[in-house]
Design an enzyme around this catalytic site. Structure first.
Site, short mmCIF file in Angstrom:
data_model
loop_
_atom_site.label_atom_id
_atom_site.label_comp_id
_atom_site.label_asym_id
_atom_site.label_seq_id
_atom_site.Cartn_x
_atom_site.Cartn_y
_atom_site.Cartn_z
N HIS A 157 -20.66 -4.02 -3.44
CA HIS A 157 -19.52 -4.83 -2.96
C HIS A 157 -19.78 -5.21 -1.49
CE1 HIS A 157 -15.29 -6.09 -2.26
NE2 HIS A 157 -15.27 -6.24 -3.56
N ASP A 189 -13.04 -1.50 -4.54
CA ASP A 189 -12.32 -1.78 -3.29
C ASP A 189 -11.41 -0.62 -2.86
OD1 ASP A 189 -13.46 -4.05 -4.26
OD2 ASP A 189 -11.81 -5.37 -3.69
N ASP A 193 -11.99 -11.13 -8.42
CA ASP A 193 -13.44 -10.86 -8.39
C ASP A 193 -13.82 -9.61 -9.18
OD1 ASP A 193 -11.98 -9.76 -6.11
OD2 ASP A 193 -13.90 -9.04 -5.36
N HIS A 194 -12.81 -8.93 -9.77
CA HIS A 194 -13.10 -7.75 -10.59
C HIS A 194 -12.73 -7.94 -12.06
CE1 HIS A 194 -14.10 -5.05 -7.17
NE2 HIS A 194 -13.51 -6.04 -6.53
N HIS A 207 -8.97 -2.89 -10.60
CA HIS A 207 -7.74 -3.52 -10.11
C HIS A 207 -7.73 -4.98 -10.47
CE1 HIS A 207 -10.64 -4.32 -6.95
NE2 HIS A 207 -9.81 -5.11 -6.29
N HIS A 247 -6.35 0.70 -1.72
CA HIS A 247 -6.62 -0.72 -1.46
C HIS A 247 -5.27 -1.42 -1.25
CE1 HIS A 247 -9.01 -4.28 -1.37
NE2 HIS A 247 -8.74 -4.71 -2.56
N HIS A 279 -7.63 -7.83 -8.90
CA HIS A 279 -8.15 -8.94 -8.09
C HIS A 279 -9.17 -9.72 -8.92
CE1 HIS A 279 -6.99 -7.28 -3.87
NE2 HIS A 279 -6.08 -8.09 -4.34
#
Lengths: 303, 303
Positions: free
Chosen positions: A266, A208, A64-65, A60, A137, A62
């Site tokens: 995570h 997530d 942090d990914h 996804h 998520h 976000h």
């Protein structure tokens, strides 16, 4: 296959954990699941190298990914990579990659192909497939299953010799599953000298997500399930609000899916010591570990 | 002021060095020079915190100097920062920040102001100024000088007492540089009780560049010069081609500018042991060190 946990932190990095990124070494190929900031440095620490055949599957959009991608592009270019880099992810991944190319100053030395995928087969070749499934998520998020094709059954040379089949090309044909005809006219079918086909391996990666049966389906009988466990069971309500899972919830998914092994990752920065997560998950599912950065896990064939 | 070297690697990170980022703690304020990938994690290791008043000065739009910004935005938001973040850099910095906001999924909790600057004063307040100067790299690149304003001179209480000036508001006025009138009609000028004004401190940061006199001018008499030294003197030709400096060239700049101390950074990944750089630079300029990640350097007032 070997799984290397490059980054196991949830949302914010810590001294001990970098952001989400999981490497799978499969022969000469590298498969990356997610690419959080810091991935290139973790790859250096894990001595993985930047010029392999590589596919990256993003769950996804976000930060942090995905925010490790641009730096990876630059370093690969500085090391004169020429092989194409294939990147799969939900809608948005292509715009992100293009925006980086347009706003950061560097010269790519290799082509990048981006594929925006939905639920279903994200990638398939002769040896394995990667399935994507939507999870739950707060932005559109995929989980991925890497599923190897069945391998041909075991070949029994003594059976072949007994049947008078000369070693050589005919053996190879039988191993490949083809019928052969001998000089004396006899037809030999593969199953006379080859055992039943054997399952490939299956690794499932779910970042997530709230607890969801979508992963039970995706992870059915997997050799390895890598599942987020951002929080511990006491924070179940916060997990629900933030679109995350607790350690116990991840373990429930593993149990329902009957996977062989579960790795929690995570992990929220609040758990300097993640033993509470392990404790809670172990009560539900026995074969569980908390992943640590740079941990390497071999995934053998099950026979 | 305290300088914290967050990232000292050139181009590609190593196990030991993260990508370019230098933090300056000045009272409660944080000033960052460049923000390579990994900066947020280095800030965590250095225990700097994400909610301070912060200004970030970017030298150029190469990935290893800017790709830490997006992750920093996300982490600041996850920690509910509300203070505005001010970012200065050459043309292109605004497009980059906007592209990130449009293609990565996150909700900023604080405003970001971007300022595209040219040579000249990039920022100025009551206490200090930051000057920018063009240097000589293969894309438009700035170096920055942080220059504190002169501080008022030393106040001598014994002189004030001798002149019969009562301790209190009149002392404060004199300290601020204002004339006062006593009850008996006498006018006292500040210089009667206050010494000459004292110089502030000066820190100069120069990232990727070939050796250039622009930095000699910018760094004149600086307390601290942080200068790139990507390569050693034996690779002078390669440095010239790539738009970088050698250790000896950086030292020459420091000597010409008569700075107090020189720190070499932006060290190529090829130097696991950077002692050759120190050796070469020391022959030209005595007060030199090779910066290491997380090294902290106090910059005292010179008196």
């Amino acid at each position: 296959m070997q799984v290397i946990f490059l980054g196991t932190s949830g949302g914010i990095p810590t001294a001990r954990r970098s952001l989400s990124a999981i490497a799978i070494k499969r022969g000469a190929e590298l498969i990356l699941f997610d690419c959080g900031e810091g991935t290139q440095r973790q790859m250096i620490l894990a001595k993985i190298g930047f010029c392999r055949k590589t596919r990256i599957f993003i769950t996804h959009m976000h930060g942090d990914h995905v925010l490790g991608l641009p730096g990876l592009f630059q370093t690969m270019s500085m090391l004169d990579r020429t092989k194409r880099l294939d990147i799969y992810g939900p809608a948005g991944i292509r715009n992100f990659v293009e925006a980086i190319m347009q706003t950061v100053r560097f010269t790519l030395t290799f082509p990048i192909a981006t594929y925006e995928v939905e639920e279903g087969i994200a990638y398939r070749d002769q040896e394995y497939e990667v399935y994507a499934a939507w999870v739950n998520h707060n932005v559109p998020t995929l989980a991925y299953a890497l599923v190897e094709k069945e391998r041909p059954g075991k070949f029994y040379p003594e059976k072949a010799k007994k049947l008078g089949i000369p070693e050589g090309p005919l053996w190879a044909k039988l191993k490949r599953g083809e019928e052969i005809r001998l000089h004396d006219g006899r037809v030999i079918r593969p199953k006379e000298v080859v055992g039943p086909s054997r399952p490939g391996r299956k690794i499932v990666y779910s970042s997530d997500t709230k607890q969801t049966d979508a992963i039970v389906n995706l992870a059915k009988n997997a050799d390895l399930l890598i599942h987020e466990a951002t929080l511990d069971d006491k924070l179940r309500e916060k997990a629900e609000e933030d679109g995350h899972s607790t350690a116990g919830q991840a373990a429930e998914i593993a149990a329902k899916a009957k996977v062989k092994r579960l790795f929690l990752f995570h992990i929220s920065a609040r758990y300097e010591d993640p033993s509470i997560l392990l404790e809670q998950a172990s009560k539900v599912f026995q074969h569980v570990q908390v992943a640590e950065d740079l941990m390497k896990v071999e995934v053998p064939y099950s026979e």
